[in-house]
Design a protein around this motif. Sequence first.
Motif, PDB file in Angstrom:
ATOM      1  N   ASN A  64      67.656  15.533 -65.381  1.00 42.56           N
ATOM      2  CA  ASN A  64      67.757  15.816 -63.895  1.00 42.56           C
ATOM      3  C   ASN A  64      65.931  17.344 -63.621  1.00 42.56           C
ATOM      4  OD1 ASN A  64      69.990  15.982 -63.069  1.00 42.56           O
ATOM      5  ND2 ASN A  64      71.032  16.741 -64.613  1.00 42.56           N
ATOM      6  N   VAL A  65      65.466  16.984 -62.628  1.00 38.78           N
ATOM      7  CA  VAL A  65      64.572  17.828 -62.598  1.00 38.78           C
ATOM      8  C   VAL A  65      64.916  18.460 -60.925  1.00 38.78           C
ATOM      9  CG1 VAL A  65      61.774  17.900 -61.986  1.00 38.78           C
ATOM     10  CG2 VAL A  65      62.766  15.968 -63.450  1.00 38.78           C
ATOM     11  N   THR A  66      64.267  20.150 -61.371  1.00 37.77           N
ATOM     12  CA  THR A  66      64.733  20.825 -60.213  1.00 37.77           C
ATOM     13  C   THR A  66      63.710  21.648 -59.743  1.00 37.77           C
ATOM     14  OG1 THR A  66      66.721  20.986 -60.402  1.00 37.77           O
ATOM     15  CG2 THR A  66      65.994  22.988 -58.839  1.00 37.77           C
ATOM     16  N   LYS A  67      63.256  21.204 -58.620  1.00 42.33           N
ATOM     17  CA  LYS A  67      62.006  21.883 -57.810  1.00 42.33           C
ATOM     18  C   LYS A  67      62.789  22.808 -56.830  1.00 42.33           C
ATOM     19  CE  LYS A  67      56.904  20.644 -56.307  1.00 42.33           C
ATOM     20  NZ  LYS A  67      56.375  19.958 -55.976  1.00 42.33           N
ATOM     21  N   SER A  68      61.947  24.123 -57.214  1.00 39.75           N
ATOM     22  CA  SER A  68      62.206  24.919 -56.327  1.00 39.75           C
ATOM     23  C   SER A  68      61.544  25.913 -55.559  1.00 39.75           C
ATOM     24  CB  SER A  68      63.619  26.342 -56.355  1.00 39.75           C
ATOM     25  OG  SER A  68      63.144  26.873 -57.316  1.00 39.75           O
ATOM     26  N   THR A  69      60.563  25.935 -54.381  1.00 40.93           N
ATOM     27  CA  THR A  69      59.630  26.837 -53.998  1.00 40.93           C
ATOM     28  C   THR A  69      60.221  28.005 -52.759  1.00 40.93           C
ATOM     29  OG1 THR A  69      58.560  25.005 -53.559  1.00 40.93           O
ATOM     30  CG2 THR A  69      57.842  26.646 -52.752  1.00 40.93           C
ATOM     31  N   THR A  70      60.058  29.201 -52.719  1.00 39.04           N
ATOM     32  CA  THR A  70      59.706  30.657 -52.514  1.00 39.04           C
ATOM     33  C   THR A  70      58.611  31.251 -51.678  1.00 39.04           C
ATOM     34  OG1 THR A  70      61.382  31.207 -54.109  1.00 39.04           O
ATOM     35  CG2 THR A  70      60.498  32.858 -52.533  1.00 39.04           C
ATOM     36  N   LYS A  71      58.814  31.215 -50.484  1.00 36.07           N
ATOM     37  CA  LYS A  71      57.604  32.110 -49.371  1.00 36.07           C
ATOM     38  C   LYS A  71      58.160  33.517 -49.104  1.00 36.07           C
ATOM     39  CE  LYS A  71      54.134  29.255 -47.315  1.00 36.07           C
ATOM     40  NZ  LYS A  71      53.867  28.345 -45.902  1.00 36.07           N
TER      41      LYS A  71
END
Length: 187
Positions: A99-106
Amino acid sequence: MKLMKLISSDKILLGLVGLVAVGMSFIYLGKGAVTPPQSIQAKSAATASLTTNSRISALEKELESKLQANILQMEGAGKVQVSVSFSTGLKTEYARNQNVTKSTTKETDKTGGTRETTAVTDNNQVVMPSGSSQPVMVMEDRPEVAGVLIIAEGARDPKVREEIHTAVQTLLNIPSARITVRVMGGP
């Protein structure tokens, strides 16, 4: 008076030495004891090693028997003895749940500047069926052959020796240098 001070300081010194000795024995005895989980893990690892070694030995014996049976069928081979050794162990590949999880926060600060942060989480776990202690196996490869020794009565004849050598090389798909064919001696 000095004698009393000397005796009392000797008693204190003796008491301190005794305390240190008792403390050291507790530390020593505490380290020497193996807790049950460690003991179980050590036994499990030893069992796995023995199982792997016995499986490799069984594979060697199986391969020796098959080669011997084939060589015995060859014209002129006569009595045959075969020894096989492996250079590697069994190669096993297990199923994995990746499982690869990618999260981006701006983020924007008060002055109008922006900042972007990206976090990637990679979770790569071995698949274990429910109620089982063994993982799901995808593939198991035989070990690599280190060498083969064939001792045959018919190896006195160069043609028979070459035929045996070629047959083993073809069957095992190994380089010629890993195969030795010798003449059987003795009664």
